[in-house]
Design a protein around this motif. Sequence first.
Motif, PDB file in Angstrom:
ATOM      1  N   LYS A 208       5.547 -13.317  -8.557  1.00  0.00           N
ATOM      2  CA  LYS A 208       5.245 -12.664  -9.838  1.00  0.00           C
ATOM      3  C   LYS A 208       5.906 -11.287  -9.876  1.00  0.00           C
ATOM      4  O   LYS A 208       6.472 -10.887 -10.897  1.00  0.00           O
ATOM      5  CB  LYS A 208       3.734 -12.543 -10.025  1.00  0.00           C
ATOM      6  CG  LYS A 208       3.060 -13.853 -10.386  1.00  0.00           C
ATOM      7  CD  LYS A 208       1.584 -13.653 -10.717  1.00  0.00           C
ATOM      8  CE  LYS A 208       0.956 -14.963 -11.179  1.00  0.00           C
ATOM      9  NZ  LYS A 208      -0.461 -14.795 -11.564  1.00  0.00           N
ATOM     10  N   MET A 209       5.829 -10.576  -8.773  1.00  0.00           N
ATOM     11  CA  MET A 209       6.502  -9.274  -8.684  1.00  0.00           C
ATOM     12  C   MET A 209       8.001  -9.423  -8.880  1.00  0.00           C
ATOM     13  O   MET A 209       8.638  -8.642  -9.599  1.00  0.00           O
ATOM     14  CB  MET A 209       6.198  -8.647  -7.325  1.00  0.00           C
ATOM     15  CG  MET A 209       6.883  -7.300  -7.056  1.00  0.00           C
ATOM     16  SD  MET A 209       8.567  -7.435  -6.405  1.00  0.00           S
ATOM     17  CE  MET A 209       8.250  -8.165  -4.799  1.00  0.00           C
ATOM     18  N   ALA A 210       8.588 -10.436  -8.256  1.00  0.00           N
ATOM     19  CA  ALA A 210      10.033 -10.650  -8.378  1.00  0.00           C
ATOM     20  C   ALA A 210      10.428 -10.991  -9.809  1.00  0.00           C
ATOM     21  O   ALA A 210      11.467 -10.529 -10.308  1.00  0.00           O
ATOM     22  CB  ALA A 210      10.466 -11.754  -7.423  1.00  0.00           C
ATOM     23  N   PRO A 217       8.725 -12.717 -17.637  1.00  0.00           N
ATOM     24  CA  PRO A 217       7.259 -12.742 -17.645  1.00  0.00           C
ATOM     25  C   PRO A 217       6.710 -13.391 -16.384  1.00  0.00           C
ATOM     26  O   PRO A 217       7.333 -14.293 -15.813  1.00  0.00           O
ATOM     27  CB  PRO A 217       6.936 -13.594 -18.880  1.00  0.00           C
ATOM     28  CG  PRO A 217       8.147 -14.444 -19.094  1.00  0.00           C
ATOM     29  CD  PRO A 217       9.315 -13.606 -18.663  1.00  0.00           C
ATOM     30  N   ASP A 218       5.539 -12.916 -15.945  1.00  0.00           N
ATOM     31  CA  ASP A 218       4.957 -13.452 -14.719  1.00  0.00           C
ATOM     32  C   ASP A 218       3.742 -14.340 -14.998  1.00  0.00           C
ATOM     33  O   ASP A 218       3.048 -14.754 -14.068  1.00  0.00           O
ATOM     34  CB  ASP A 218       4.568 -12.325 -13.772  1.00  0.00           C
ATOM     35  CG  ASP A 218       3.432 -11.456 -14.318  1.00  0.00           C
ATOM     36  OD1 ASP A 218       2.958 -11.706 -15.459  1.00  0.00           O
ATOM     37  OD2 ASP A 218       2.996 -10.539 -13.601  1.00  0.00           O
ATOM     38  N   ASP A 219       3.479 -14.636 -16.279  1.00  0.00           N
ATOM     39  CA  ASP A 219       2.287 -15.400 -16.641  1.00  0.00           C
ATOM     40  C   ASP A 219       2.621 -16.780 -17.198  1.00  0.00           C
ATOM     41  O   ASP A 219       1.792 -17.417 -17.836  1.00  0.00           O
ATOM     42  CB  ASP A 219       1.450 -14.624 -17.654  1.00  0.00           C
ATOM     43  CG  ASP A 219       2.217 -14.284 -18.931  1.00  0.00           C
ATOM     44  OD1 ASP A 219       3.447 -14.520 -18.965  1.00  0.00           O
ATOM     45  OD2 ASP A 219       1.590 -13.785 -19.885  1.00  0.00           O
ATOM     46  N   GLN A 220       3.841 -17.239 -16.956  1.00  0.00           N
ATOM     47  CA  GLN A 220       4.254 -18.552 -17.423  1.00  0.00           C
ATOM     48  C   GLN A 220       4.452 -19.496 -16.240  1.00  0.00           C
ATOM     49  O   GLN A 220       4.740 -19.054 -15.127  1.00  0.00           O
ATOM     50  CB  GLN A 220       5.562 -18.446 -18.223  1.00  0.00           C
ATOM     51  CG  GLN A 220       5.455 -17.631 -19.501  1.00  0.00           C
ATOM     52  CD  GLN A 220       6.761 -17.626 -20.285  1.00  0.00           C
ATOM     53  OE1 GLN A 220       7.649 -18.435 -20.064  1.00  0.00           O
ATOM     54  NE2 GLN A 220       6.876 -16.684 -21.216  1.00  0.00           N
ATOM     55  N   PRO A 221       4.299 -20.812 -16.478  1.00  0.00           N
ATOM     56  CA  PRO A 221       4.544 -21.768 -15.395  1.00  0.00           C
ATOM     57  C   PRO A 221       5.984 -21.663 -14.892  1.00  0.00           C
ATOM     58  O   PRO A 221       6.909 -21.383 -15.666  1.00  0.00           O
ATOM     59  CB  PRO A 221       4.279 -23.127 -16.047  1.00  0.00           C
ATOM     60  CG  PRO A 221       3.420 -22.835 -17.232  1.00  0.00           C
ATOM     61  CD  PRO A 221       3.847 -21.477 -17.713  1.00  0.00           C
ATOM     62  N   VAL A 222       6.138 -21.904 -13.606  1.00  0.00           N
ATOM     63  CA  VAL A 222       7.470 -21.804 -12.989  1.00  0.00           C
ATOM     64  C   VAL A 222       7.764 -23.049 -12.164  1.00  0.00           C
ATOM     65  O   VAL A 222       6.863 -23.798 -11.791  1.00  0.00           O
ATOM     66  CB  VAL A 222       7.586 -20.552 -12.083  1.00  0.00           C
ATOM     67  CG1 VAL A 222       7.380 -19.281 -12.872  1.00  0.00           C
ATOM     68  CG2 VAL A 222       6.605 -20.644 -10.909  1.00  0.00           C
ATOM     69  N   VAL A 240      15.025 -19.498  -1.478  1.00  0.00           N
ATOM     70  CA  VAL A 240      13.706 -19.457  -2.100  1.00  0.00           C
ATOM     71  C   VAL A 240      13.840 -18.866  -3.500  1.00  0.00           C
ATOM     72  O   VAL A 240      14.760 -18.107  -3.790  1.00  0.00           O
ATOM     73  CB  VAL A 240      12.711 -18.609  -1.276  1.00  0.00           C
ATOM     74  CG1 VAL A 240      12.367 -19.298   0.032  1.00  0.00           C
ATOM     75  CG2 VAL A 240      13.267 -17.205  -1.010  1.00  0.00           C
ATOM     76  N   GLY A 241      12.888 -19.209  -4.345  1.00  0.00           N
ATOM     77  CA  GLY A 241      12.903 -18.619  -5.677  1.00  0.00           C
ATOM     78  C   GLY A 241      12.003 -19.359  -6.638  1.00  0.00           C
ATOM     79  O   GLY A 241      11.427 -20.403  -6.328  1.00  0.00           O
ATOM     80  N   VAL A 242      11.896 -18.771  -7.829  1.00  0.00           N
ATOM     81  CA  VAL A 242      11.149 -19.381  -8.922  1.00  0.00           C
ATOM     82  C   VAL A 242      11.966 -19.217 -10.199  1.00  0.00           C
ATOM     83  O   VAL A 242      12.694 -18.238 -10.377  1.00  0.00           O
ATOM     84  CB  VAL A 242       9.759 -18.741  -9.104  1.00  0.00           C
ATOM     85  CG1 VAL A 242       8.862 -19.024  -7.902  1.00  0.00           C
ATOM     86  CG2 VAL A 242       9.869 -17.233  -9.334  1.00  0.00           C
ATOM     87  N   ALA A 243      11.842 -20.204 -11.089  1.00  0.00           N
ATOM     88  CA  ALA A 243      12.495 -20.153 -12.396  1.00  0.00           C
ATOM     89  C   ALA A 243      11.470 -20.500 -13.457  1.00  0.00           C
ATOM     90  O   ALA A 243      10.565 -21.322 -13.229  1.00  0.00           O
ATOM     91  CB  ALA A 243      13.663 -21.139 -12.453  1.00  0.00           C
ATOM     92  N   LEU A 244      11.572 -19.867 -14.603  1.00  0.00           N
ATOM     93  CA  LEU A 244      10.675 -20.219 -15.700  1.00  0.00           C
ATOM     94  C   LEU A 244      10.831 -21.710 -15.996  1.00  0.00           C
ATOM     95  O   LEU A 244      11.948 -22.226 -16.069  1.00  0.00           O
ATOM     96  CB  LEU A 244      10.994 -19.389 -16.942  1.00  0.00           C
ATOM     97  CG  LEU A 244      10.825 -17.867 -16.801  1.00  0.00           C
ATOM     98  CD1 LEU A 244      11.161 -17.185 -18.120  1.00  0.00           C
ATOM     99  CD2 LEU A 244       9.407 -17.508 -16.358  1.00  0.00           C
ATOM    100  N   GLN A 245       9.721 -22.391 -16.137  1.00  0.00           N
ATOM    101  CA  GLN A 245       9.753 -23.839 -16.324  1.00  0.00           C
ATOM    102  C   GLN A 245      10.568 -24.210 -17.565  1.00  0.00           C
ATOM    103  O   GLN A 245      10.522 -23.524 -18.589  1.00  0.00           O
ATOM    104  CB  GLN A 245       8.341 -24.402 -16.454  1.00  0.00           C
ATOM    105  CG  GLN A 245       8.283 -25.926 -16.430  1.00  0.00           C
ATOM    106  CD  GLN A 245       6.874 -26.450 -16.554  1.00  0.00           C
ATOM    107  OE1 GLN A 245       5.992 -25.759 -17.066  1.00  0.00           O
ATOM    108  NE2 GLN A 245       6.635 -27.662 -16.064  1.00  0.00           N
ATOM    109  N   GLY A 246      11.312 -25.303 -17.435  1.00  0.00           N
ATOM    110  CA  GLY A 246      12.081 -25.798 -18.568  1.00  0.00           C
ATOM    111  C   GLY A 246      13.505 -25.302 -18.631  1.00  0.00           C
ATOM    112  O   GLY A 246      14.221 -25.578 -19.593  1.00  0.00           O
TER     113      GLY A 246
END
Length: 363
Positions: A208-210, A217-222, A240-246
Amino acid sequence: MSTSTVSTFPKNTWYVAASSQEIGADKPLGRTVCGERIAFYRDAAGKINAVQDFCPHRGAPLSLGYVCEGQLTCGYHGLVMGCDGKTVSMPGQRVRGFPAIKSFPVTERYGFVWVWTGEAALADEAKLPVLPFFDNPEWAYGGGLYHIACDYRLMIDNLMDLTHETYVHATSIGQKEIDETPCKTTVEDDTVVTSRYMSGIEAPPFWKMALRANGLPDDQPVDRWQICRFSPPSHVMIEVGVALQGHGGYDAPNDKKAYSVVVDFITPETETSIHYFWGMARKFKPQDAELTDTIRQGQGKIFAEDLEMLERQQKNLLAWPERQLLMLNIDAGGVQSRKIIDRIIAAERAGQATSTVATPLAA
């Protein structure tokens, strides 16, 4: 440990011995790598040299001395040692007939000092690993060093099976979806890859910090990914990582994700201790030095959580050497990595040249 002792780690290969910043112009650095006590220092041209940390006069550690005009001087009686292990001079004494001490092939790359503790004739800088995210303006890097009292293979096991994050790192990068999502392990030549992809989940606190740091935004599914890549002798790079879903998950554009590579150089000190060079190469906001420091501090705390677990694990293994460890499917990455290590060690013992070939350690 003498060089003739049978060891559990390959020696005809390059290991990270230090960061470049650890070795200044006027003071040597003493460090044990693969059982070899070594003094590292810079000559007058700034080039790194490495010799056995043993003065041939009275056995004092050369690392307790100093560097004067690019020459390593013993801090006990002033003996001057050459980079080839031969004695140069000593005040008021004739010492050029002293037997030479061992010297080691050594070089600098990517901000690290690399040493070869095996047969010097086999050392080849072309066999250093290829790390495309260093010296690249699209990436930023920050990291550190921990000394951990454990077998280096326990750290490899730890990094190739990230299900422990749910428990050891519950407040930072761990989450139940790691346990709930199966991982896949593949082997190609001397590389082991364990991968896990999670879809439509909540980002854990670190990510979420990243996301916020990358203006997301840090409040959406990833969608989250973990791709652990082992290469001998003991390097583990973890995408490693996260991407906004979709937006394509791992393949999402840079402005929709926070993507990094966790850098793990695991250097055996002894059979039961390591120098652990850790860091994170980041492919978002690379010019933000404050962010680099924030991530470095956060990552340092995460890895510190592993330290106690690994050291206590090592103590248990030493206390109960007869106990057989049980293997599950989540252990496949570590098991396959150990098979590669065992094969390389066996080839070294058989007298074959098995020094590792340079290959990219991350996509």
